[in-house]
Design an enzyme around this catalytic site. Structure first.
Site, short mmCIF file in Angstrom:
data_model
loop_
_atom_site.label_atom_id
_atom_site.label_comp_id
_atom_site.label_asym_id
_atom_site.label_seq_id
_atom_site.Cartn_x
_atom_site.Cartn_y
_atom_site.Cartn_z
N GLY A 186 -16.06 80.63 1.85
CA GLY A 186 -16.19 82.00 2.32
C GLY A 186 -17.17 82.77 1.47
N PRO A 187 -17.35 84.05 1.74
CG PRO A 187 -17.52 86.02 2.96
CD PRO A 187 -16.65 84.83 2.78
N PRO A 188 -18.94 85.21 -1.34
CG PRO A 188 -20.95 85.92 -2.31
CD PRO A 188 -20.39 85.35 -1.05
N GLY A 189 -16.98 86.51 -4.09
CA GLY A 189 -16.20 87.67 -4.51
C GLY A 189 -14.92 87.89 -3.75
CB THR A 190 -13.48 86.47 -0.73
OG1 THR A 190 -13.95 85.12 -0.89
CG2 THR A 190 -14.51 87.25 0.08
N GLY A 191 -12.09 85.97 -3.95
CA GLY A 191 -10.88 85.56 -4.66
C GLY A 191 -10.63 84.08 -4.73
CE LYS A 192 -15.57 81.21 -2.66
NZ LYS A 192 -15.90 82.56 -2.19
CB THR A 193 -12.49 81.85 -9.27
OG1 THR A 193 -13.78 81.37 -8.86
CG2 THR A 193 -12.21 81.39 -10.69
CD GLU A 248 -31.08 108.79 4.42
OE1 GLU A 248 -30.10 108.32 5.05
OE2 GLU A 248 -31.96 108.08 3.92
#
Length: 479
Positions: free
Chosen positions: A89-96, A310
């Site tokens: 999945g995407p980086p930073g999603t809690g795999k580690t 903007e």
């Protein structure tokens, strides 16, 4: 000549040392990136209680945790020990974090390594490191081996691969196939952002038995993650974590942890004893847009262009009901001279064709406003145009939402590239004309927003709503 011979002898000795010495019991490369005995004692204190927003994944992992803690009852039923799990999945999603928590739940030794640690230019070194790692894991079982960025060592083999990489992958395949002994309680967890790059032999059942996708957290999951990262932080009573979760749509757990930490740092800097809404809002803006440039000098003409740009985004988003505007600012942050913070009305897992077209109109609103007012356009729409092009391309090639057919087009096939390019231009031009027409009919609204924006430098969503409600201008909404 003598010195040349000496150098050749030294090189030969070094080469054979690397090739064969690291297979020994006391090899310095027994566990990549670690020191032998220190690694054996690495039993994490992290558990599933420290993981938020991943209830479905944790439920899936409970069976394996129970197996490692109560092996005998599973053996009695003839159940085999799962050999490996892939988190993708995407980086930073809690795999580690999940891998560490799983080791903590099973009270197992934890061996975290990176796939790049096995990549070497000398043939055989990577394979020997794989062997040493698995030997250590077996000796300290129950244990969990976690290979982060496993695609660095486990990518698909082809004719262009070098022999060192192939040998390393082959050794990993052999070691994972070696878990047939009942007294071995070792599980391998791999993590990758690109599952499609991994070799098929690595992904088959018997090696990595379970493939678990870990994606971006939804609204409820983001609230739970924020609760975990703020549980030891003093918060003002008016801080609403659910509202913060709504403002952080699309962010990962790593982003949310960074926001909570940045808010705490800002509170300390301002001499406050509690973290308030202002600190959290500032932290969100820092993560999304970058650090505020307090001393940035912008000439009046550019400031006016940015204000209309903007305001064009914000007005189109409001009129088409695409998103709720949280804030519009012309204070430079990071590389941007201005920005609009949007809050999605709800977490959508699917988007209709109308929603995608409306989103493209919002992105084109800045450029259309520049053309309407100044009869010219600036370079400020670069990222907007890039995103618009990607949305249109995806609609055509992946979603079948175009006039050239309801089918998926392979990116490697250039046969239809000219036809696809014409359709991309057609969709973008259609959205741009519609956006320009909406702004022309509501030019007085656009001017009012810009005037207020130039006075205050920023407006929140409530202020923009008030400006629009107070006007009697007609509104145009796409069908």
């Amino acid at each position: 000549m003598i010195w040349v011979l000496i150098l050749l002898v030294v090189f030969a000795i070094s080469f054979f040392y690397l090739m064969f010495y690291d297979d020994r019991e006391l090899s310095p490369v027994t566990v990549p990136g670690t020191k032998g005995k220190e690694k054996e004692q690495n039993r994490p204190s992290t558990t599933f209680k420290d993981v938020a927003g991943l209830d479905e994944v944790i439920e899936e992992l409970q069976d394996i945790v129970d197996y490692m803690n109560n092996t005998q009852k599973y053996r009695a039923m003839g159940a085999k020990f799962p050999k490996g799990i892939i988190f993708y999945g995407p980086p930073g999603t809690g795999k580690t974090l999940l891998a560490s928590a799983m080791a903590g739940e099973t009270r197992a030794a934890f061996y975290p390594v990176s796939g790049s640690e096995f990549v070497e230019k000398y043939v055989g070194v990577g394979a020997s490191r794989i062997r040493a790692l698995f030997q250590k894991a077996r000796k300290t079982a129950p244990s969990v081996i976690f290979i982060d960025e496993i695609d660095a060592v486990g990518s698909r083999r082809n004719v262009d691969n070098n022999s060192e990489k192939d040998q390393t992958l082959n050794q990993l395949l052999v070691e994972m196939d070696g878990f047939n002994s009942n007294d071995e309680a070792v599980i391998v967890i791999g993590a990758t952002n690109r599952l499609d790059l991994l070799d098929e032999a690595l992904l088959r059942p018997g090696r990595f038995d379970r493939h678990i996708f870990i994606g971006h957290p939804n609204l409820r999951a983001r609230e739970e993650i924020l609760r975990v990262h703020t549980k030891n932080k003093p918060l003002e009573p008016d801080v609403d974590l659910k509202e913060l979760a709504m403002k952080t749509f699309g962010m990962t757990g790593a982003h949310l942890a960074s926001i909570a930490n940045e808010a705490a740092i800002l509170a300390v800097r301002r001499g406050k004893k509690r973290i308030g809404c202002d600190e959290f809002n500032e932290a969100i803006e820092r993560v999304i847009a970058g650090i505020e440039k307090k001393n940035a000098y912008v000439i009046e003409k550019e400031k006016l262009i940015v204000a209309y740009h903007e305001a064009g985004h914000a007005l189109i988003s409001n009129l088409l009901k695409v998103n709720t505007i949280s804030k519009i600012s012309i204070v430079p942050r990071g590389h941007a001279l201005g920005y609009v913070l949007n809050l999605p009305n709800e977490d959508n897992f699917l988007e209709t064709k109308t929603q995608l077209l409306n989103r493209m109109c919002v992105l084109l609103g800045g450029r259309a406003a520049e053309e309407l007012i100044f009869k010219d356009v600036s370079s400020g729409a670069q990222n907007d145009l890039k995103e618009v092009t990607q949305i249109a391309l995806t609609m055509i090639t992946s979603y079948g939402m175009s006039d050239i057919g309801k089918r998926v087009y392979d990116g490697q096939n250039t046969r239809y590239s000219e036809e696809i390019d014409r359709e991309v231009n057609k969709i973008i031009d259609m959205c741009y004309k519609e956006t320009l027409a909406i702004l022309e009919k509501n030019k007085n609204l656009l001017d009012k927003i810009v005037n207020k924006l130039l006075e205050a430098n920023s407006l929140n969503g409530y202020e923009i709503d008030e400006i629009i409600k107070s006007s009697k201008s007609s509104r145009m909404v796409t069908a």
